[in-house]
Design an enzyme around this catalytic site. Structure first.
Site, PDB file in Angstrom:
ATOM      1  N   GLU A 371       0.612  -1.341  -0.112  1.00  0.00           N
ATOM      2  CA  GLU A 371       0.071   0.050   0.029  1.00  0.00           C
ATOM      3  C   GLU A 371       0.744   1.286   0.075  1.00  0.00           C
ATOM      4  O   GLU A 371       0.397   2.247  -0.680  1.00  0.00           O
ATOM      5  CB  GLU A 371      -0.923   0.036   1.180  1.00  0.00           C
ATOM      6  CG  GLU A 371      -1.959   1.252   1.271  1.00  0.00           C
ATOM      7  CD  GLU A 371      -1.453   2.391   1.755  1.00  0.00           C
ATOM      8  OE1 GLU A 371      -2.254   3.580   1.457  1.00  0.00           O
ATOM      9  OE2 GLU A 371      -0.509   2.605   2.423  1.00  0.00           O
ATOM     10  N   GLU A 372       1.956   1.227   0.723  1.00  0.00           N
ATOM     11  CA  GLU A 372       2.633   2.354   1.063  1.00  0.00           C
ATOM     12  C   GLU A 372       3.612   2.877  -0.086  1.00  0.00           C
ATOM     13  O   GLU A 372       4.025   3.985  -0.529  1.00  0.00           O
ATOM     14  CB  GLU A 372       3.687   2.137   2.237  1.00  0.00           C
ATOM     15  CG  GLU A 372       2.999   1.812   3.477  1.00  0.00           C
ATOM     16  CD  GLU A 372       2.200   3.118   4.014  1.00  0.00           C
ATOM     17  OE1 GLU A 372       2.418   4.177   3.258  1.00  0.00           O
ATOM     18  OE2 GLU A 372       1.793   3.228   4.941  1.00  0.00           O
ATOM     19  N   ASP A 399      -7.236   1.355   8.036  1.00  0.00           N
ATOM     20  CA  ASP A 399      -5.904   1.809   7.747  1.00  0.00           C
ATOM     21  C   ASP A 399      -5.798   3.218   8.430  1.00  0.00           C
ATOM     22  O   ASP A 399      -4.946   4.180   7.567  1.00  0.00           O
ATOM     23  CB  ASP A 399      -5.287   1.748   6.274  1.00  0.00           C
ATOM     24  CG  ASP A 399      -4.111   2.465   5.840  1.00  0.00           C
ATOM     25  OD1 ASP A 399      -3.190   2.182   7.105  1.00  0.00           O
ATOM     26  OD2 ASP A 399      -3.871   2.544   4.672  1.00  0.00           O
TER      27      ASP A 399
HETATM   28 ZN   LIG Z   1      -1.351   2.700   5.739  1.00  0.00          ZN
END
Ligand SMILES: [Zn+2]
Length: 508
Positions: A371-372, A399
Site C-alpha cells: 500500500e505504501e 488503515d
Molecule cells: Zn497505511
C-alpha cells in the site's frame, strides 16, 4: 495510508465540516425516534428525524437483521472485547518480524506468517502474486556548513530521513545552497534562476490545532502534498535535492518518511525543529548544506496479497472483504500503519470460527501488500478479480490506526446507511455508532472496488494522535492500547459478519 487516501479523506472531512452535519449517524437506543414508514429509507430523512424520537426498525431492517442475527452480532462484540488474538498477532508482526517494507524479507515473512495463521483458523488461503517495488534506505545525514553567525570550524547537524522514491546523492554527499519556500507559489515565483543547483526546503507547517480538534486527516492532507509532489516541482526547476518539513502533529526531532513522486533527485524529510532552524538561518543570509542520502532502488521483486476465505453457507460466491495492509514503512515496526488493520481483519474470522458462526456469504480476509509504495497489491487484486466485483457485496479496510473507533466512514448509498443502522446500534456500547457518509473511498486498497460500485467502509477512529507517530521510528507496538485494539476488532468483526449474514446483499 498514502497521499491519495488522505487527500480523499481530507476532502471528505472538509465536506462534512462545511455541511455542519454528519450525513447519517446511527441512533443509539438513547436517542429515541418515531416509527417511520418503510418507504422512508433515506439516511437524510432519518437524520432529520433523529432528535428525540424512539428508534424502531423498519420492516426491511427487521427482515435483514432478525433477532437471531442481532443476538449473534452481540455475541461477536462481547467475544471481541474479551479477545487478545489481534494484539498477540500484532505483537508477532511488529516485534518478532519487525518493519515490513515492500520487497523486504520481513514483508514476505509476514505474508507467510499471516497465511499460516489464517490456515490455522480453517480458512481457505491463497497467496496472490504481486510484483512490488524494492527501495532500500541507505546513509542519511546532513549538516549546515555555512550560515550567518557560524562559529568558525563548526557545523550544525540536521536530522532527516529519505523519502520513498528518493534517488541517491554521491556517497560523499553533495554541498549546495539551500532555498526555503513555504509553498509551491513561492517556489514558482523564485523561478529556475534562483532554484537551479540548490537544495529546496518546503517548510509547510502541519496544522496542529486542526489535529487537536479531531481534524488530523484534514491537516495531513494540506501538508502532505509537498511530500508527494515537492521533489518533482523542485526538480523541474533544476534543484539538486528537495527536502520537506516532516508531516507530523508532534515535534520530538523525529523525521517522518513517506511516498514521494519519483523526480530523479534525492528527496528527504527534515524534522520540524530542523526546518525551523533552516528557515531562520536562511532568512539571515547564505545557507549551505552537506547532504548525504544513499537509498537504492533495487529490481522489482515478488510478494503476495494474502487472501483467506471463510466460505459462506448459502452464497459462497458473494464476498465481504475485511482488510488492512501488511507492508509498512521501514523506520518503525508498522504497528499503527497498518499492522493493526491486518490483525483486526484476522480477528473478524477468528471470532466467527471460535463462536462456530458460519456467515451466509463468504467473509474474505485480505492482507494487502505494497500500500505504501505504489499500491501494486490492490492493483493486482483488481486485475485478477474485477470480473467478480459484481459479487463483491462490500469491502472494509482499516488503515487509520488503532485508536478508539467512533464508527465507520462509508461510501454507500443513503438507503444502505439506513439499512445498517441496527448494526451500528450493536456497537453503541463502545461508542462506535457513526456511519459517516463519504464521497471518496474510505481506504486506499479498496478504491478500485469502490470505483467499480462495490460499497466500501473504513473504520473511523479517534485520529488526534495518529500523525504524532505515523511513518516514523515511533510507530511501534506500545502506541497501540490493547483495549482500543479490541474495540476495533469488535467493530470489524460485527460489521463484517453483519454484511456477510444479513438477508439481502447490501444494496448498491
Ligand atoms: Zn497505511
Amino acid at each position: 495510508m498514502t497521499t491519495t487516501t488522505f487527500r480523499s479523506r481530507t476532502l471528505l472531512t472538509v465536506a462534512c465540516a462545511l455541511a455542519g452535519v454528519i450525513t447519517a449517524q446511527a441512533q443509539t437506543p438513547q436517542q429515541p425516534k418515531p416509527a417511520q414508514p418503510s418507504s422512508q429509507s433515506s439516511a437524510q430523512t432519518s437524520s432529520q428525524n433523529s432528535w428525540g424520537a424512539a428508534p424502531q426498525m423498519s420492516p426491511e431492517q427487521q427482515e435483514n437483521f432478525p433477532p437471531q442475527l442481532r443476538g449473534e452480532l452481540e455475541a461477536i462484540k462481547t467475544a471481541a472485547l474479551a479477545d487478545d488474538y489481534a494484539y498477540q498477532q500484532l505483537a508477532h508482526l511488529t516485534e518478532n518480524i519487525g518493519p515490513r517494507p515492500s520487497g523486504s524479507a520481513q514483508a514476505n515473512a509476514a505474508v507467510d506468517y499471516v497465511a499460516g495463521e489464517l490456515r490455522k483458523l480453517g480458512l481457505e488461503v491463497q497467496l496472490e502474486e504481486v510484483k512490488v517495488p524494492h527501495w532500500v534506505r541507505g546513509v542519511e545525514t546532513a549538516e549546515l556548513v555555512e550560515y550567518a553567525g557560524q562559529v568558525p570550524g563548526t557545523a550544525q547537524k540536521v536530522v532527516l530521513t529519505a523519502l520513498g522514491g528518493s534517488t541517491s546523492t554521491a556517497p560523499e554527499g553533495i554541498v549546495a545552497d539551500v532555498v526555503v519556500v513555504n509553498n509551491f507559489d513561492e517556489l514558482k515565483a523564485l523561478g529556475r534562476e534562483k532554484v537551479a543547483g540548490k537544495i529546496v526546503l518546503f517548510n509547510e507547517l502541519f496544522d496542529k490545532q486542526k489535529a487537536a480538534a479531531g481534524l488530523s486527516f484534514m491537516a495531513y492532507g494540506e501538508a502532505v502534498r509537498y511530500r508527494g509532489a515537492g521533489s518533482k516541482a523542485a526538480a523541474d526547476l533544476g534543484a539538486v535535492a528537495a527536502l520537506i518539513r516532516s508531516v507530523a502533529s508532534a515535534d520530538f526531532r523525529l523525521p517522518h518518511t513517506g511516498w514521494s513522486q519519483a523526480a530523479g533527485i534525492p528527496a528527504g524529510a527534515v524534522t520540524a525543529e530542523d526546518a525551523d532552524l533552516m528557515a531562520h538561518l536562511a532568512a539571515q543570509g547564505k545557507l549551505r548544506m552537506r547532504l548525504t542520502l544513499t537509498p537504492q532502488k533495487l529490481p522489482d521483486t515478488t510478494s503476495y496479497n494474502v487472501i483467506a476465505d471463510l466460505k459462506g453457507s448459502e452464497h459462497p460466491e458473494q464476498i465481504i472483504v475485511v482488510s488492512g495492509h501488511l507492508d509498512s514503512w521501514d523506520l518503525g515496526t508498522g504497528a499503527i500503519d497498518d499492522g493493526a488493520g491486518v490483525v483486526v481483519a484476522m480477528e473478524a474470522a477468528e471470532i466467527a470460527q471460535k463462536l462456530h458462526l458460519r456467515p451466509r456469504r463468504t467473509l474474505r480476509v485480505v492482507a494487502w501488500i505494497d500500500e505504501e509504495t505504489g499500491g501494486s497489491g490492490s492493483k493486482t487484486y483488481t486485475k485478477d478479480h474485477a470480473s467478480e466485483f459484481v459479487n463483491h457485496v462490500a469491502a472494509i479496510e482499516c488503515d487509520t490506526g488503532a485508536a478508539h473507533p467512533i464508527g465507520f466512514d462509508v461510501k454507500i448509498s443513503p438507503h444502505a446507511i439506513e439499512l445498517l443502522r441496527p448494526v451500528a446500534e450493536v456497537l453503541g456500547s463502545i461508542g462506535a455508532t457513526a456511519l459517516q457518509s463519504s464521497s471518496y473511498p474510505p481506504g486506499a486498497d479498496i478504491t478500485a472496488m469502490s470505483e467499480a460500485g462495490v460499497p466500501t467502509l473504513g473504520i473511523l477512529q479517534d485520529g488526534r494522535l495518529y500523525f504524532n507517530y505515523h511513518h516514523s521510528a515511533a510507530d511501534t507496538l506500545d502506541k497501540v492500547l490493547p483495549s482500543e485494539l479490541r474495540e476495533n476488532a469488535a467493530a470489524m468483526a460485527v460489521m463484517g459478519y453483519a454484511l456477510a449474514s444479513m438477508k439481502d446483499p447490501l444494496p448498491r
